[in-house]
Design a protein around this motif. Structure first.
Motif, mmCIF file in Angstrom:
data_model
loop_
_atom_site.group_PDB
_atom_site.id
_atom_site.type_symbol
_atom_site.label_atom_id
_atom_site.label_comp_id
_atom_site.label_asym_id
_atom_site.label_seq_id
_atom_site.Cartn_x
_atom_site.Cartn_y
_atom_site.Cartn_z
ATOM 1 N N SER A 215 4.168 4.332 -16.367
ATOM 2 C CA SER A 215 3.096 3.391 -16.664
ATOM 3 C C SER A 215 1.883 3.614 -15.763
ATOM 4 C CB SER A 215 3.610 1.966 -16.475
ATOM 5 O OG SER A 215 2.551 1.057 -16.394
ATOM 6 N N GLN A 216 0.703 3.457 -16.333
ATOM 7 C CA GLN A 216 -0.533 3.559 -15.547
ATOM 8 C C GLN A 216 -0.575 2.472 -14.466
ATOM 9 O OE1 GLN A 216 -2.742 6.037 -15.638
ATOM 10 N NE2 GLN A 216 -1.414 6.957 -17.178
ATOM 11 N N LEU A 217 0.110 1.364 -14.713
ATOM 12 C CA LEU A 217 0.129 0.266 -13.738
ATOM 13 C C LEU A 217 0.901 0.632 -12.477
ATOM 14 C CD1 LEU A 217 0.891 -2.667 -16.206
ATOM 15 C CD2 LEU A 217 -1.327 -1.985 -15.298
ATOM 16 N N ALA A 218 1.668 1.703 -12.536
ATOM 17 C CA ALA A 218 2.510 2.076 -11.404
ATOM 18 C C ALA A 218 1.721 2.706 -10.255
ATOM 19 C CB ALA A 218 3.614 3.025 -11.869
ATOM 20 N N GLY A 219 0.487 3.123 -10.480
ATOM 21 C CA GLY A 219 -0.312 3.710 -9.403
ATOM 22 C C GLY A 219 0.393 4.894 -8.766
ATOM 23 N N PHE A 220 0.570 4.856 -7.442
ATOM 24 C CA PHE A 220 1.218 5.963 -6.720
ATOM 25 C C PHE A 220 2.692 6.119 -7.077
ATOM 26 C CE2 PHE A 220 1.754 2.354 -3.806
ATOM 27 C CZ PHE A 220 3.106 2.442 -3.506
ATOM 28 N N ALA A 221 3.260 5.158 -7.815
ATOM 29 C CA ALA A 221 4.691 5.199 -8.116
ATOM 30 C C ALA A 221 5.000 5.750 -9.514
ATOM 31 C CB ALA A 221 5.288 3.800 -7.950
ATOM 32 N N LYS A 222 4.021 6.389 -10.162
ATOM 33 C CA LYS A 222 4.329 7.066 -11.425
ATOM 34 C C LYS A 222 5.252 8.237 -11.124
ATOM 35 C CE LYS A 222 0.371 8.059 -13.110
ATOM 36 N NZ LYS A 222 -1.015 7.964 -13.411
ATOM 37 N N GLU B 211 24.570 6.705 -0.802
ATOM 38 C CA GLU B 211 24.576 6.693 0.667
ATOM 39 C C GLU B 211 23.168 7.005 1.179
ATOM 40 O OE1 GLU B 211 25.101 6.239 4.397
ATOM 41 O OE2 GLU B 211 26.925 6.006 3.235
ATOM 42 N N ASN B 212 22.581 6.072 1.926
ATOM 43 C CA ASN B 212 21.214 6.181 2.455
ATOM 44 C C ASN B 212 20.170 6.350 1.362
ATOM 45 O OD1 ASN B 212 21.702 5.771 5.198
ATOM 46 N ND2 ASN B 212 22.410 7.867 5.403
ATOM 47 N N ALA B 213 20.501 5.866 0.176
ATOM 48 C CA ALA B 213 19.545 5.909 -0.931
ATOM 49 C C ALA B 213 18.835 4.564 -1.038
ATOM 50 C CB ALA B 213 20.261 6.233 -2.234
ATOM 51 N N CYS B 214 17.783 4.551 -1.836
ATOM 52 C CA CYS B 214 16.993 3.336 -2.016
ATOM 53 C C CYS B 214 16.750 3.120 -3.505
ATOM 54 C CB CYS B 214 15.669 3.464 -1.270
ATOM 55 S SG CYS B 214 14.690 1.952 -1.292
ATOM 56 N N LEU B 215 17.185 1.983 -4.020
ATOM 57 C CA LEU B 215 16.924 1.615 -5.403
ATOM 58 C C LEU B 215 15.481 1.131 -5.517
ATOM 59 C CD1 LEU B 215 20.188 -0.421 -6.188
ATOM 60 C CD2 LEU B 215 19.738 2.012 -6.634
ATOM 61 N N LEU B 216 14.756 1.708 -6.455
ATOM 62 C CA LEU B 216 13.335 1.390 -6.621
ATOM 63 C C LEU B 216 13.088 0.667 -7.929
ATOM 64 C CD1 LEU B 216 10.182 2.040 -5.981
ATOM 65 C CD2 LEU B 216 10.536 3.839 -7.669
ATOM 66 N N CYS B 217 12.265 -0.359 -7.879
ATOM 67 C CA CYS B 217 11.685 -0.946 -9.081
ATOM 68 C C CYS B 217 10.330 -1.516 -8.694
ATOM 69 C CB CYS B 217 12.602 -1.975 -9.726
ATOM 70 S SG CYS B 217 12.584 -3.559 -8.925
ATOM 71 N N SER B 218 9.719 -2.256 -9.592
ATOM 72 C CA SER B 218 8.355 -2.694 -9.330
ATOM 73 C C SER B 218 8.251 -4.021 -8.592
ATOM 74 C CB SER B 218 7.572 -2.783 -10.643
ATOM 75 O OG SER B 218 8.206 -3.692 -11.508
ATOM 76 N N GLU B 219 9.207 -4.909 -8.753
ATOM 77 C CA GLU B 219 9.105 -6.245 -8.163
ATOM 78 C C GLU B 219 8.889 -6.182 -6.647
ATOM 79 O OE1 GLU B 219 8.944 -9.075 -9.886
ATOM 80 O OE2 GLU B 219 9.220 -7.960 -11.741
ATOM 81 N N ALA B 220 7.954 -6.977 -6.164
ATOM 82 C CA ALA B 220 7.617 -6.962 -4.738
ATOM 83 C C ALA B 220 8.793 -7.411 -3.868
ATOM 84 C CB ALA B 220 6.403 -7.845 -4.473
ATOM 85 N N PHE C 221 5.070 12.809 -3.739
ATOM 86 C CA PHE C 221 4.790 12.108 -2.481
ATOM 87 C C PHE C 221 6.046 11.945 -1.625
ATOM 88 C CE2 PHE C 221 1.117 9.878 -4.816
ATOM 89 C CZ PHE C 221 0.190 10.785 -4.349
ATOM 90 N N LEU C 222 7.152 11.569 -2.256
ATOM 91 C CA LEU C 222 8.398 11.377 -1.508
ATOM 92 C C LEU C 222 8.819 12.661 -0.808
ATOM 93 C CD1 LEU C 222 10.403 9.213 -4.061
ATOM 94 C CD2 LEU C 222 9.687 8.482 -1.775
ATOM 95 N N LYS C 223 8.788 13.768 -1.541
ATOM 96 C CA LYS C 223 9.213 15.056 -0.981
ATOM 97 C C LYS C 223 8.254 15.495 0.126
ATOM 98 C CE LYS C 223 12.464 17.240 -1.834
ATOM 99 N NZ LYS C 223 13.701 17.128 -1.046
ATOM 100 N N THR C 224 6.955 15.366 -0.126
ATOM 101 C CA THR C 224 5.937 15.850 0.810
ATOM 102 C C THR C 224 5.840 14.977 2.067
ATOM 103 O OG1 THR C 224 4.689 16.725 -1.054
ATOM 104 C CG2 THR C 224 3.496 16.495 1.011
ATOM 105 N N ILE C 225 5.847 13.677 1.880
ATOM 106 C CA ILE C 225 5.651 12.758 3.006
ATOM 107 C C ILE C 225 6.934 12.559 3.813
ATOM 108 C CG2 ILE C 225 5.098 10.361 3.627
ATOM 109 C CD1 ILE C 225 3.178 10.371 1.167
ATOM 110 N N THR D 296 0.862 -1.177 0.000
ATOM 111 C CA THR D 296 0.000 0.000 0.000
ATOM 112 C C THR D 296 0.902 1.233 0.000
ATOM 113 O OG1 THR D 296 -0.037 0.167 2.406
ATOM 114 C CG2 THR D 296 -1.766 -1.196 1.383
ATOM 115 N N ALA D 297 0.356 2.353 -0.404
ATOM 116 C CA ALA D 297 1.135 3.594 -0.366
ATOM 117 C C ALA D 297 1.605 3.856 1.065
ATOM 118 C CB ALA D 297 0.301 4.762 -0.891
#
Length: 148
Positions: A41-48, A113-122, A55-59, A16-17
């Motif tokens: 992709s439209q399939l990305a939902g909140f991750a477009k 450093e303190n970064a996070c690699l993002l992709c779609s796979e759960a 969201f990342l900056k705000t949250i 979930t987000a």
């Protein structure tokens, strides 16, 4: 660079987000590095791309960058996903691509450093974000990899 670097990885599917952004905030991630070939992709939902960056900056006051050089090429991805290729072939081809691109010379250790690699796979097991993290660690030898 002798000091150990913390590098996180996360996939957004099957989360979930709320869960996704809480994991990032609780881990202390300061930057998300999007490693997807297609981040709109439209399939990305909140991750477009545009939504995710907001969201990342705000949250979490987390920076966002997209690094296409850390993504698989379209042909490698299509062979694995669309033509139902096997993981071992995908992994070999993707690692060869990282080698050709020489990402260990193009990615600044400070960037991760303190970064996070993002992709779609759960999960990280069959995912290129894990391969990128392990590849960089093989070349630099000082990365602590954390899968969220």
């Amino acid at each position: 660079m002798a000091n150990s670097v913390n590098l996180y990885t996360i996939g957004f599917t099957k989360k979930t987000a709320k869960n996704f952004f809480e994991l990032l905030k609780q881990s202390g991630v300061t930057r998300v590095i999007d490693t997807r070939l297609n981040n709109v992709s439209q399939l990305a939902g909140f991750a477009k791309k545009a939504d995710l960056e907001y969201f990342l900056k705000t949250i979490g006051n987390i920076d966002y960058i997209h690094r296409i050089d850390l993504a698989p090429s379209k042909d490698i991805l299509d062979e694995y996903k669309k033509q139902k290729g096997d993981w071992e072939t995908y992994e070999t081809k993707f690692l060869d691509l990282l080698e050709k691109r020489q990402i260990e010379k193009k990615v600044d250790p400070e960037l991760i450093e303190n970064a996070c690699l993002l992709c779609s796979e759960a999960k990280p097991h069959h995912c290129h974000r894990r391969l990128v993290a392990e590849y960089l660690n093989r070349h630099w030898g000082n990365i602590q990899i954390h899968h969220l």
